[in-house]
Design an enzyme around this catalytic site. Structure first.
Site, PDB file in Angstrom:
ATOM      1  N   LYS A  34       0.840  -1.201   0.000  1.00 17.68           N
ATOM      2  CA  LYS A  34       0.000   0.000   0.000  1.00 17.68           C
ATOM      3  C   LYS A  34       0.882   1.260   0.000  1.00 17.68           C
ATOM      4  CE  LYS A  34      -3.176   2.511   2.907  1.00 17.68           C
ATOM      5  NZ  LYS A  34      -3.993   2.527   4.116  1.00 17.68           N
ATOM      6  N   GLU A  55      11.075  -4.532   3.570  1.00 22.07           N
ATOM      7  CA  GLU A  55      11.143  -5.946   3.178  1.00 22.07           C
ATOM      8  C   GLU A  55      10.724  -6.119   1.726  1.00 22.07           C
ATOM      9  OE1 GLU A  55       9.714  -4.673   5.901  1.00 22.07           O
ATOM     10  OE2 GLU A  55       9.637  -6.093   7.572  1.00 22.07           O
ATOM     11  N   GLY A  60      -4.195  -1.859   5.402  1.00 20.52           N
ATOM     12  CA  GLY A  60      -3.519  -3.045   4.878  1.00 20.52           C
ATOM     13  C   GLY A  60      -4.190  -4.338   5.317  1.00 20.52           C
ATOM     14  N   ARG A  61      -4.542  -4.431   6.597  1.00 16.26           N
ATOM     15  CA  ARG A  61      -5.119  -5.682   7.108  1.00 16.26           C
ATOM     16  C   ARG A  61      -6.574  -5.858   6.721  1.00 16.26           C
ATOM     17  NH1 ARG A  61      -3.646  -1.999  10.647  1.00 16.26           N
ATOM     18  NH2 ARG A  61      -5.128  -1.078  12.113  1.00 16.26           N
ATOM     19  N   GLU A  70      -3.132  -5.785  15.454  1.00 16.92           N
ATOM     20  CA  GLU A  70      -2.692  -4.503  14.896  1.00 16.92           C
ATOM     21  C   GLU A  70      -3.831  -3.486  14.976  1.00 16.92           C
ATOM     22  OE1 GLU A  70      -1.299  -3.629  10.621  1.00 16.92           O
ATOM     23  OE2 GLU A  70       0.571  -4.060  11.652  1.00 16.92           O
ATOM     24  N   HIS A 122      -2.311 -32.210  20.207  1.00 16.64           N
ATOM     25  CA  HIS A 122      -1.128 -32.962  20.611  1.00 16.64           C
ATOM     26  C   HIS A 122       0.040 -32.020  20.898  1.00 16.64           C
ATOM     27  CE1 HIS A 122      -3.227 -36.651  19.458  1.00 16.64           C
ATOM     28  NE2 HIS A 122      -3.747 -35.892  18.527  1.00 16.64           N
ATOM     29  N   LYS A 176      10.432   0.371  13.090  1.00 20.79           N
ATOM     30  CA  LYS A 176      10.839   0.532  11.685  1.00 20.79           C
ATOM     31  C   LYS A 176      11.906   1.612  11.561  1.00 20.79           C
ATOM     32  CE  LYS A 176       6.494  -0.324   9.242  1.00 20.79           C
ATOM     33  NZ  LYS A 176       5.423   0.302   8.470  1.00 20.79           N
TER      34      LYS A 176
END
Ligand code: F6P
Length: 516
Positions: free
Chosen positions: A192, A198, A252-253, A338, A369, A480
């Site tokens: 966005k 990254e 974004g999410r 977030e 388990h 960041k």
């Protein structure tokens, strides 16, 4: 009043409430919306406590907040933005007149994506090569949603394989570049902001990889961007025709309903993607119109608030009993934490109590388990969201019966425990541990769309109960910023002047041992 209900219900047991609550309690604590059914009855909850929670939601002006979101008001106050992810899946022409411009942008962008998908799936690249692989380069909301969809839903026959590059993973990058042929590979940079380190790191090397294997035009044809910053994507080297738009009013999410899911549309086909949007749109309609007491996202939010703020449970465990939903807990982690991992209210004051619980989980039965021991007998009570699928897409009935039986058994065992307390305390299950059970008729694009939209709206309602803004994420900025200055200094073999003593010591340790 809620405190009184907490005191009262803390002296009861879930199993007794279930046994004595009768049909009336069941009616209050279950809800169906299209292909999705939810049961909240395994909880320390009854009619009077729920009524008080509904009053709290009224007092927190939840109905007005819902109306404001759908009307496009700038409810993301700290960034002065509207919040319009619901517009991305709204049926054409259903947008209010005040949002006609945004609705037109959404329509155009969807058409653009549709054309690109049709072209790339039909003709392939201009040189006649088929699109065999797509690399989705993105992180957070530019990664988790597409990952979830691609794992959960069936692909179209002969569609390209999708690979994900998210974190700073040089090994994954090497593996892909060694394995894939640039002539048959499409690289989609999803960001966005188009400033995420990254994504730019991976994108830069992949652009070089395309250019090293192909001539300039062919390399450019294989590089796409999805962003709200087309200028930055073009400056990076993506051709203008290959930039698909999103907008600042989509967090974004909350963005998997947009061209952020370009790779998904290429793999699953546009009709499945459309059905996914339709499923979410039906949940939107329910959320907007249903009275609060029968409103599934509102009920889910109130149950979460009850567990977090009255009963003091600090985490929420999400366990899908369908391995196709294995990415769902990861997806929810960003969506919930977030959005609501905040301690300052919209007016700048501190929140009075706790906000978002830690969200975690895994796939049943595998996690039975692993960590279920602690859920049954540990010192922390952890509410669980079970998600089951009634009709699988395989024909192995015995498998599916075993799967669903396990889910139902775990929910019952957590709530009921072993009240008869055998002689051996080590074998005792205390019980009285709440869980919700969500059942999808089948795992279809529609039901998945509805499920994700349900959690989005739950998060929004909870944000209003806590008074926080669910749509900003300032908390990720400091790290960041520090990383950027450290990265630059470390690349020069230096230590930034501002680094604290621990960071300086760790940099020295790394430098002393680093081989190159
Ligand atoms: O982690 C912070 C964040 O900004 C998320 O909100 C977002 O989903 C992710 O980074 C990726 O951001 P972008 O899509 O701008 O690259």
């Amino acid at each position: 009043m809620l405190e009184h209900h907490k005191q009262r219900l803390s002296r009861t047991r879930i199993a007794d409430l279930v046994a004595t609550g009768g049909e009336e309690r069941n009616r209050l604590l279950q809800c169906r919306v299209g292909p999705l059914y939810a049961d909240f009855s395994r909880s320390l909850m009854d009619g009077p406590a729920l009524a008080s929670l509904l009053t709290l939601a009224e007092q927190a002006a939840v109905p007005a907040a819902v109306a404001a979101m759908f009307a496009g008001e700038r409810i993301n106050a700290t960034e002065d933005r509207a919040v319009l992810h619901t517009l991305l899946r709204a049926p054409p022409a259903s947008a209010p007149a005040s949002l006609s411009q945004e609705a037109e942008w959404v329509f155009q962008a969807r058409e653009r994506m549709r054309e690109c998908v049709a072209r790339l799936r039909g003709r392939g690249f201009a040189d006649g090569r088929r699109v065999r692989h797509v690399i989705n380069v993105g992180i957070g909301g530019s990664d988790l949603g597409p990952r979830l969809l691609l794992d959960a839903l069936p692909a179209e026959v002969d569609s390209p394989e999708v690979h994900f590059l998210s974190g700073v993973d040089g090994h994954a990058l090497d593996r892909l570049m060694a394995r894939l042929d640039p002539a048959c590979t499409l690289v989609v940079m999803v960001s966005k902001s188009f400033s995420t380190r990254e994504t730019l790191l991976h994108g830069g090397l992949l652009r070089q990889w395309l250019e090293a294997g192909l001539d300039k035009d062919r390399a450019r044809e294989r590089l796409f961007a999805v962003t709200s910053r087309p200028d930055a994507a073009v400056a990076f080297g993506v051709s203008e025709m290959q930039v698909l738009s999103i907008w600042d009013w989509v967090g974004g999410r909350y963005s998997l309903w947009s061209a952020v899911s370009f790779a998904v549309a290429l793999r699953l086909g546009i009709s499945r993607f459309d059905a996914f949007l339709d499923g979410a749109a039906s949940m939107d309609e329910h959320f907007r119109a249903a009275p609060m007491a029968q409103n599934l996202p509102v009920l889910a939010a109130l149950m979460g608030y009850w567990h977090r703020n009255l009963l003091g449970y600090s985490s929420l465990c999400v366990v899908p009993y369908d391995p196709r939903l294995r990415e769902f807990p990861n997806y929810l982690q960003q969506l919930e934490m977030e959005s609501n991992g905040k301690s300052v209210q919209l007016d700048g004051s501190s929140v009075a109590g706790a906000t978002v619980p830690v969200v975690w989980g895994g796939v049943g039965t595998d996690v039975q388990h692993a960590f279920f021991q602690a859920l049954h007998q540990g010192t922390e009570v952890v509410p669980v969201d079970f998600v089951g699928v009634i009709n699988p897409d395989h024909g192995h009935d015995a498998h599916h019966n075993a799967l669903l039986a396990n889910m139902l058994a775990q929910s019952a065992a957590l709530a009921d425990g072993t009240p008869e307390l055998g002689a051996d305390p080590h074998r005792h299950h205390p019980g009285n541990r709440p869980s919700a059970v969500y059942l999808l008729d089948s795992l279809s694009p529609q039901s998945l769309g509805a499920l994700i939209a349900l959690y989005e709206h739950k998060v929004f309602v909870q944000s209003r109960l806590w008074g926080v803004n669910a749509f900003d994420q300032w908390g990720v900025e400091l790290g960041k910023k520090l990383a950027n200055s450290l990265e630059q200094a470390m690349a020069r073999g230096q230590v930034p002047d501002a680094a604290d003593p621990v960071t300086r010591r760790l940099i020295a340790e790394i430098a002393a041992r680093r081989r190159r």
